[in-house]
Design a protein around this motif. Sequence first.
Motif, mmCIF file in Angstrom:
data_model
loop_
_atom_site.group_PDB
_atom_site.id
_atom_site.type_symbol
_atom_site.label_atom_id
_atom_site.label_comp_id
_atom_site.label_asym_id
_atom_site.label_seq_id
_atom_site.Cartn_x
_atom_site.Cartn_y
_atom_site.Cartn_z
ATOM 1 N N TRP A 55 0.850 -1.181 0.000
ATOM 2 C CA TRP A 55 0.000 0.000 0.000
ATOM 3 C C TRP A 55 0.889 1.236 0.000
ATOM 4 C CZ3 TRP A 55 -5.274 0.339 -0.469
ATOM 5 C CH2 TRP A 55 -5.967 -0.872 -0.444
ATOM 6 N N LEU A 56 0.507 2.207 -0.779
ATOM 7 C CA LEU A 56 1.336 3.394 -0.996
ATOM 8 C C LEU A 56 0.553 4.656 -0.664
ATOM 9 C CD1 LEU A 56 3.460 4.137 -4.162
ATOM 10 C CD2 LEU A 56 1.696 5.742 -3.462
ATOM 11 N N ARG A 57 1.223 5.574 0.028
ATOM 12 C CA ARG A 57 0.693 6.919 0.239
ATOM 13 C C ARG A 57 1.804 7.907 -0.079
ATOM 14 N NH1 ARG A 57 -0.426 3.625 4.370
ATOM 15 N NH2 ARG A 57 -2.546 3.367 5.166
ATOM 16 N N ASP A 58 1.495 8.966 -0.782
ATOM 17 C CA ASP A 58 2.447 10.044 -1.006
ATOM 18 C C ASP A 58 2.082 11.216 -0.114
ATOM 19 O OD1 ASP A 58 4.157 8.885 -2.883
ATOM 20 O OD2 ASP A 58 2.815 9.367 -4.542
ATOM 21 N N GLY A 59 3.100 11.829 0.472
ATOM 22 C CA GLY A 59 2.856 12.931 1.388
ATOM 23 C C GLY A 59 3.820 14.084 1.164
ATOM 24 N N THR A 60 3.480 15.212 1.736
ATOM 25 C CA THR A 60 4.327 16.402 1.667
ATOM 26 C C THR A 60 4.336 17.103 3.010
ATOM 27 O OG1 THR A 60 2.487 17.803 0.932
ATOM 28 C CG2 THR A 60 3.845 16.795 -0.798
ATOM 29 N N PHE A 61 5.408 17.854 3.247
ATOM 30 C CA PHE A 61 5.460 18.776 4.383
ATOM 31 C C PHE A 61 6.484 19.855 4.047
ATOM 32 C CE2 PHE A 61 8.381 15.273 5.404
ATOM 33 C CZ PHE A 61 9.539 15.919 5.803
ATOM 34 N N THR A 62 6.411 20.956 4.753
ATOM 35 C CA THR A 62 7.359 22.045 4.524
ATOM 36 C C THR A 62 8.680 21.710 5.186
ATOM 37 O OG1 THR A 62 5.586 23.677 4.421
ATOM 38 C CG2 THR A 62 7.801 24.503 4.850
ATOM 39 N N SER A 63 9.767 21.810 4.435
ATOM 40 C CA SER A 63 11.087 21.491 4.985
ATOM 41 C C SER A 63 11.401 22.385 6.179
ATOM 42 C CB SER A 63 12.164 21.676 3.915
ATOM 43 O OG SER A 63 13.447 21.444 4.472
ATOM 44 N N PRO A 64 12.000 21.815 7.227
ATOM 45 C CA PRO A 64 12.403 22.635 8.372
ATOM 46 C C PRO A 64 13.576 23.560 8.065
ATOM 47 C CG PRO A 64 12.323 20.288 8.939
ATOM 48 C CD PRO A 64 12.259 20.394 7.455
ATOM 49 N N LEU A 65 14.212 23.391 6.895
ATOM 50 C CA LEU A 65 15.372 24.209 6.553
ATOM 51 C C LEU A 65 14.901 25.449 5.803
ATOM 52 C CD1 LEU A 65 18.497 24.198 6.733
ATOM 53 C CD2 LEU A 65 18.513 23.289 4.414
ATOM 54 N N PRO A 66 14.889 26.615 6.436
ATOM 55 C CA PRO A 66 14.327 27.807 5.784
ATOM 56 C C PRO A 66 15.184 28.360 4.657
ATOM 57 C CG PRO A 66 15.286 28.381 7.909
ATOM 58 C CD PRO A 66 15.348 26.883 7.807
ATOM 59 N N LEU A 67 16.428 27.892 4.529
ATOM 60 C CA LEU A 67 17.324 28.423 3.505
ATOM 61 C C LEU A 67 17.005 27.903 2.112
ATOM 62 C CD1 LEU A 67 20.669 28.055 5.501
ATOM 63 C CD2 LEU A 67 19.364 30.149 5.145
ATOM 64 N N LEU A 68 16.148 26.905 2.011
ATOM 65 C CA LEU A 68 15.836 26.333 0.705
ATOM 66 C C LEU A 68 14.925 27.273 -0.085
ATOM 67 C CD1 LEU A 68 15.158 22.625 1.748
ATOM 68 C CD2 LEU A 68 17.217 23.541 0.671
ATOM 69 N N ALA A 69 15.185 27.372 -1.393
ATOM 70 C CA ALA A 69 14.368 28.219 -2.261
ATOM 71 C C ALA A 69 12.970 27.623 -2.401
ATOM 72 C CB ALA A 69 15.038 28.334 -3.631
ATOM 73 N N PRO A 70 11.973 28.434 -2.732
ATOM 74 C CA PRO A 70 10.587 27.951 -2.815
ATOM 75 C C PRO A 70 10.385 26.681 -3.629
ATOM 76 C CG PRO A 70 10.611 30.331 -2.925
ATOM 77 C CD PRO A 70 12.053 29.890 -2.916
ATOM 78 N N PRO A 71 10.991 26.508 -4.812
ATOM 79 C CA PRO A 71 10.742 25.261 -5.554
ATOM 80 C C PRO A 71 11.272 24.017 -4.831
ATOM 81 C CG PRO A 71 11.738 26.935 -6.972
ATOM 82 C CD PRO A 71 11.873 27.419 -5.566
#
Length: 335
Positions: A66-82
């Motif tokens: 069984w597969l689920r894809d998920g997302t969350f905002t990276s805790p590293l704020p230095l990363l560019a928006p994309p």
Amino acid sequence: MESWSPLGAHVVDVLFAGLARRARLFTNGWGDEQLLEKVEVGTSFLPEPARVSPVWGEARPHRGTWLRDGTFTSPLPLLAPPVQTAHVRWLSAENTRGRSACVVLAASREEGYVLRERLYTPLVREGIDLFLLENPYYGVRRPLGQKGGALRTVSDHVLMNLGMVEEARALLTWLRDAGYARLGIAGYSMGGYMAALTAVLFPGPLAVAALAAGASPVPVFTRGLLSWSISFAQLDGARRDAEQARQRLGRIFDLANLTKFPPPRQPGAAILLACRKDGFVPAAETRTLHAHWKKSELRWVNAGHVSAILTERTALCAAVRDSLARVAPHSQQSA
């Protein structure tokens, strides 16, 4: 440092390195000099793992799991928006949570989940839930203009590594709070090294399967077959001093040398796997990590760095399975 040359590597390693060098690393130079100056003073990890709340899609059947894809905002704020949105794939045997969970990190230039699914899916059928993180700057997280997994600057690579650690620590914290009895982290090559680094920075015991990885990434980038993909003279800019660029790159990457950190909380639950014909990671680096992590286990396979992915799936899965069996269950950790 022990003398080492990649010339005795498995032929598949050499062929792969020859093909990979067509997509050069760091073609745009050092990148953000302010960031590099900051990390040269000291590594920039968060003092505690961040708290995240992954958003999961609907579970669906996928190749017997069984597969689920998920997302969350990276805790590293230095990363560019994309790059800032972390993507993770959750594989389980049933449409429910399993007994144990393992976060599996990607190797260098490994985009997407296909390779890790192929290698580690047998573990899912044994009740181990796998969580596959997409690296910053790879796959769906590539910044505009980047082609494939060849990062354009050294500072991008530093940010990728920082992001891998912070995202893995945050996800492991979420998994601990979700009630998994046993937690682990694993990876191959760069993924194995970053898994080891995550484990030493996590505030609790973890199972660790550091596969085809060593104590320091320096010889990998400066002397091993991966160094074929770096034009050191071009990296140094107008001066074209290849050796000076090689030394500076080594200084930057050695800041995260694992021997500069305490061992993980439960080193007896760490399994290191090394390849006897590895042209990317010197065996001495894996032995150094094993000596530093007293009570860890060191295993060997008679393969090269790349060929082991093709021939040693059983050994790779066994390292993950056995490390999870050795880590203290969460209930005992809390007692």
